[in-house]
Design an enzyme around this catalytic site. Structure first.
Site, PDB file in Angstrom:
ATOM      1  N   HIS A  98      77.388  15.495  22.543  1.00 30.14           N
ATOM      2  CA  HIS A  98      78.834  16.421  22.854  1.00 30.14           C
ATOM      3  C   HIS A  98      78.365  16.679  23.318  1.00 30.14           C
ATOM      4  O   HIS A  98      78.060  18.409  22.660  1.00 30.14           O
ATOM      5  CB  HIS A  98      78.663  16.019  21.149  1.00 30.14           C
ATOM      6  CG  HIS A  98      79.175  15.233  20.057  1.00 30.14           C
ATOM      7  ND1 HIS A  98      78.537  14.162  20.108  1.00 30.14           N
ATOM      8  CD2 HIS A  98      80.794  14.936  20.362  1.00 30.14           C
ATOM      9  CE1 HIS A  98      79.319  13.191  19.370  1.00 30.14           C
ATOM     10  NE2 HIS A  98      80.400  13.755  18.966  1.00 30.14           N
TER      11      HIS A  98
ATOM     12  N   HIS B 276      90.491  11.500  13.933  1.00 34.65           N
ATOM     13  CA  HIS B 276      91.233  12.836  13.948  1.00 34.65           C
ATOM     14  C   HIS B 276      91.104  13.650  15.500  1.00 34.65           C
ATOM     15  O   HIS B 276      91.149  13.483  16.598  1.00 34.65           O
ATOM     16  CB  HIS B 276      89.248  13.364  13.433  1.00 34.65           C
ATOM     17  CG  HIS B 276      88.359  12.493  14.697  1.00 34.65           C
ATOM     18  ND1 HIS B 276      88.260  11.641  15.234  1.00 34.65           N
ATOM     19  CD2 HIS B 276      87.096  13.506  15.055  1.00 34.65           C
ATOM     20  CE1 HIS B 276      86.985  11.352  15.987  1.00 34.65           C
ATOM     21  NE2 HIS B 276      86.455  12.363  15.736  1.00 34.65           N
TER      22      HIS B 276
ATOM     23  N   GLU C  15      87.377   8.285  20.703  1.00 34.15           N
ATOM     24  CA  GLU C  15      86.125   7.556  20.906  1.00 34.15           C
ATOM     25  C   GLU C  15      86.087   6.237  20.468  1.00 34.15           C
ATOM     26  O   GLU C  15      84.897   5.661  20.304  1.00 34.15           O
ATOM     27  CB  GLU C  15      85.749   8.611  19.869  1.00 34.15           C
ATOM     28  CG  GLU C  15      85.203   9.521  20.602  1.00 34.15           C
ATOM     29  CD  GLU C  15      84.276  10.685  19.138  1.00 34.15           C
ATOM     30  OE1 GLU C  15      83.870  11.841  19.141  1.00 34.15           O
ATOM     31  OE2 GLU C  15      84.481   9.965  17.907  1.00 34.15           O
TER      32      GLU C  15
END
Length: 289
Positions: free
Chosen positions: A59, A193, A240
């Site tokens: 990230h 999400h 992801e």
């Protein structure tokens, strides 16, 4: 020879790591999330894996957005928890398995995967939160770990099918490693999400549970999900889930589900978790009994 004995998939929500580190796992909000991992913690005590190949995404902790490899394999003796802006997590340093990592690197390149080899790599919550969920609070992690970072942040990202092919190649590489090792492969991230924009907070339980079902016996459908499909159905961060396909492909054609958990929400994310075992490994275990 080395063998892949199980596959685990889990979300790697950073807020879960914060709740764990701050001793809030028993809070009313967080208790249902952590309870979903009680089973796997006990199971791992009996499985005693030697090595985990851990598919995650960085990230912007170790790899800034100016250089983002499609697939990056950790080749170091150890991997330090990254400082993601509020200090590194106070968890053990992740210990690598350099011999198996080097073997994977060579075999995967021979199988036409042009990997980036990371001789130094700090690992963020994408790697350390799953370790906390599987093993709890420990003085040192009970397994060696080979991190495999997948680009899901910068266009173009790999397709689900390409990730599937990588999982198959990993399986072949592990099978040709001469040391007797109990290897697990984990896919992390997801589920649905979205963290920004007009649809921030989007969660799609129907898509998530359909994806969990598909991991068992409808993998061709999952391999065909496009980047646009992930964006539309599971939000900007739902892609992801392609890392779960690396895990699933490495287990071979037939699997059995040992455990499943799904919870909404944890922070603003749907949490998914599944434990799978190749049926061939299950048959060997029954024969041994």
């Amino acid at each position: 020879m080395a063998r892949i004995t199980a596959g685990i998939a889990t979300s790697h929500v950073p807020a879960i790591g914060a709740a764990f580190d701050q001793g809030r796992s028993g809070d009313d909000y967080w208790a249902p999330v952590f309870a979903g991992y009680d089973w796997v913690k006990e199971w791992e005590k009996s499985e005693k894996p030697d090595v985990v190949i851990l598919c995650y995404n960085d990230h912007a902790s170790a790899m800034m957005l100016d250089v983002v490899p499609t697939f990056a394999l950790g080749m170091a003796e150890e991997f330090t928890p990254a400082d993601e802006g509020w200090g590194a997590r106070e968890v053990p340093v992740v210990q690598g398995h350099i011999e198996l990592a080097a073997h994977l690197a060579e075999q995967l390149v021979l199988d036409d995967f042009d990997l980036t080899l990371m001789n130094s790599l700090d690992v963020d919550h994408g790697c350390t939160v799953p370790l906390s969920l599987m093993f709890g609070k420990v003085a040192e992690w009970p397994v060696k770990v080979i991190p495999l970072a997948v680009n899901v942040t910068q266009f173009p990202t790999p397709s689900g099918n390409r990730c599937w092919m990588l999982g198959e190649a990993i399986a072949h590489a592990v099978e040709s490693f001469p040391e007797d090792l109990n290897v697990q492969i984990w896919g992390t991230g997801g589920m649905s999400h979205q963290l920004q924009g007009p649809r921030a907070g989007l969660i799609n339980p129907e898509f998530d549970n359909s994806f969990l079902d598909g991991l068992i016996d409808d993998t061709d459908r999952l391999r065909a999900i496009t980047r646009l499909d992930y964006l539309r159905e599971s939000g900007t961060e739902g892609i992801e889930l392609i890392m779960w396909l690396i895990m699933r492909a490495a287990l071979g054609p037939d699997v059995e589900e040992l455990h499943r958990f799904y919870h909404v929400p944890a922070s603003n994310t749907a949490v998914g978790h599944i434990v799978l075992r190749p049926k061939s490994i299950g048959a060997l275990a029954q024969a041994a009994e």
